[in-house]
Design an enzyme around this catalytic site. Sequence first.
Site, PDB file in Angstrom:
ATOM      1  N   HIS A 133      53.782-134.926  34.759  1.00 14.78           N
ATOM      2  CA  HIS A 133      53.091-134.452  35.519  1.00 14.78           C
ATOM      3  C   HIS A 133      51.831-135.217  35.294  1.00 14.78           C
ATOM      4  O   HIS A 133      50.499-135.094  35.223  1.00 14.78           O
ATOM      5  CB  HIS A 133      52.598-133.352  34.679  1.00 14.78           C
ATOM      6  CG  HIS A 133      52.130-131.425  35.216  1.00 14.78           C
ATOM      7  ND1 HIS A 133      51.866-131.215  35.342  1.00 14.78           N
ATOM      8  CD2 HIS A 133      50.827-132.613  36.869  1.00 14.78           C
ATOM      9  CE1 HIS A 133      50.902-130.644  36.076  1.00 14.78           C
ATOM     10  NE2 HIS A 133      50.178-131.091  36.823  1.00 14.78           N
ATOM     11  N   GLU A 178      55.975-127.909  29.852  1.00 13.53           N
ATOM     12  CA  GLU A 178      55.631-128.744  30.223  1.00 13.53           C
ATOM     13  C   GLU A 178      54.794-129.071  28.474  1.00 13.53           C
ATOM     14  O   GLU A 178      53.717-128.283  28.127  1.00 13.53           O
ATOM     15  CB  GLU A 178      54.560-128.786  31.346  1.00 13.53           C
ATOM     16  CG  GLU A 178      55.223-129.252  32.069  1.00 13.53           C
ATOM     17  CD  GLU A 178      54.509-129.655  33.587  1.00 13.53           C
ATOM     18  OE1 GLU A 178      53.254-130.207  33.407  1.00 13.53           O
ATOM     19  OE2 GLU A 178      54.392-129.622  34.363  1.00 13.53           O
ATOM     20  N   ARG A 217      54.543-127.162  40.831  1.00 17.41           N
ATOM     21  CA  ARG A 217      54.569-126.099  39.871  1.00 17.41           C
ATOM     22  C   ARG A 217      56.426-126.530  39.298  1.00 17.41           C
ATOM     23  O   ARG A 217      56.715-125.899  39.756  1.00 17.41           O
ATOM     24  CB  ARG A 217      53.761-125.162  40.280  1.00 17.41           C
ATOM     25  CG  ARG A 217      52.218-125.685  39.616  1.00 17.41           C
ATOM     26  CD  ARG A 217      52.161-125.295  38.735  1.00 17.41           C
ATOM     27  NE  ARG A 217      50.128-126.054  38.621  1.00 17.41           N
ATOM     28  CZ  ARG A 217      49.884-126.701  38.747  1.00 17.41           C
ATOM     29  NH1 ARG A 217      50.912-127.896  38.947  1.00 17.41           N
ATOM     30  NH2 ARG A 217      48.087-126.430  38.516  1.00 17.41           N
TER      31      ARG A 217
HETATM   32  C1  8YV Z   1      45.744-131.546  37.003  1.00 12.92           C
HETATM   33  C2  8YV Z   1      47.721-130.147  38.320  1.00 12.92           C
HETATM   34  O1  8YV Z   1      45.217-132.630  37.120  1.00 12.92           O
HETATM   35  O2  8YV Z   1      45.033-130.427  39.730  1.00 12.92           O
HETATM   36  C3  8YV Z   1      46.466-129.359  39.451  1.00 12.92           C
HETATM   37  O3  8YV Z   1      46.324-128.152  39.932  1.00 12.92           O
HETATM   38  O4  8YV Z   1      49.109-130.261  38.257  1.00 12.92           O
HETATM   39  C4  8YV Z   1      46.873-131.187  38.045  1.00 12.92           C
HETATM   40  O5  8YV Z   1      46.632-132.371  39.196  1.00 12.92           O
HETATM   41  C5  8YV Z   1      46.521-130.724  35.694  1.00 12.92           C
HETATM   42  O6  8YV Z   1      46.631-129.268  35.943  1.00 12.92           O
HETATM   43  C6  8YV Z   1      45.890-131.044  35.048  1.00 12.92           C
HETATM   44  O7  8YV Z   1      44.056-131.254  34.667  1.00 12.92           O
END
Ligand code: 8YV
Length: 324
Positions: A285, A266, A237
């Site tokens: 991302h 983001e 993150r």
């Molecule tokens: C997600 C992510 O795809 O799973 C997570 O925590 O960061 C990504 O894989 C994103 O949150 C959008 O759905």
Amino acid sequence: MKPPVILYKKLPDDLLARLESHFSVTQLNNLSQETIKQNAQAFADAQGILGSSETVDKAFLEHTPNLRAASTISVGYDNFDVDALSARGIALMHTPTVLTETVADTMMTLVLATARRALEVAERVKKGEWQGSIGADWFGIDVHHKTLGILGMGRIGLALAQRAHFGFSMPILYNARRHHQEAEERFNARYCDLDTLLAESDFVCISLPLTDETYHLIGAEQLAKMKSSAILINAGRGPVVDEKALIQALVDGKIHAAGLDVFEQEPLPVDSPLLSLPNVVALPHIGSATHETRYNMAACAVDNLIAALSGKVKENCVNPQVLK
Ligand code: 8YV
């Protein structure tokens, strides 16, 4: 009558059909104030919500008095106020495991792309600068046999260790809340404290969730402890890294490069100084973003909601205590 649920992310047709066979589904695009205002009754009735990335906090929960389960299409759940959900007895479901290998692939992509300067030199080829045999100004650094440090030895950290150990013969250091026997036995990973990991790693790879403890874990002080030849990789993150401090460290040559899939804000603002640094690889991302994995995550989230609302939860629940 089928229990009413709100879907706030697009699903493939077959998964939508599966969801609709269990629930009365209201499809929305987001959970913005405006959306909530325009669909107040649907929120008031909803027993479940399914989507990702939107903020679900105390203020949101005031609009959903009947909510019993929230299902996110992600492994990370920092956008949810888990305490507030738990206090109301609402189960929070997420999708670990199905995305592990894909996110580890993304991290390895960042390791390779930054070390070999893949994007930078490809851009020079496109500009017609490849005119003769290439000189040292096109060279990168080796990945194989270099030391890879992993912050956070969860499922994704473990999958990264596997790639680095077997694919690239890299010695592995890791720092985590506890020792990870499997990582040590299978991939020869060595547990060490954060400062040692920062000082000894050629690649510092962040695979941590965002929590109060990990917010700005890597700041100016920590970046200063890294080798000037080291590369920082973040696919956990964004706010785990103090982005201002990172930009300064890259500008000052305190570290060699950074490979980033996540950012403090983001989408990354187009005027971010990160975008004008040649030694930064910035991805939008895409950690889990393959057709296969995003399908599997959505399927998992649908099954999670079905399980939670029928009281049959066995796994993937962040706050299982509410189910007792
Ligand atoms: C997600 C992510 O795809 O799973 C997570 O925590 O960061 C990504 O894989 C994103 O949150 C959008 O759905």
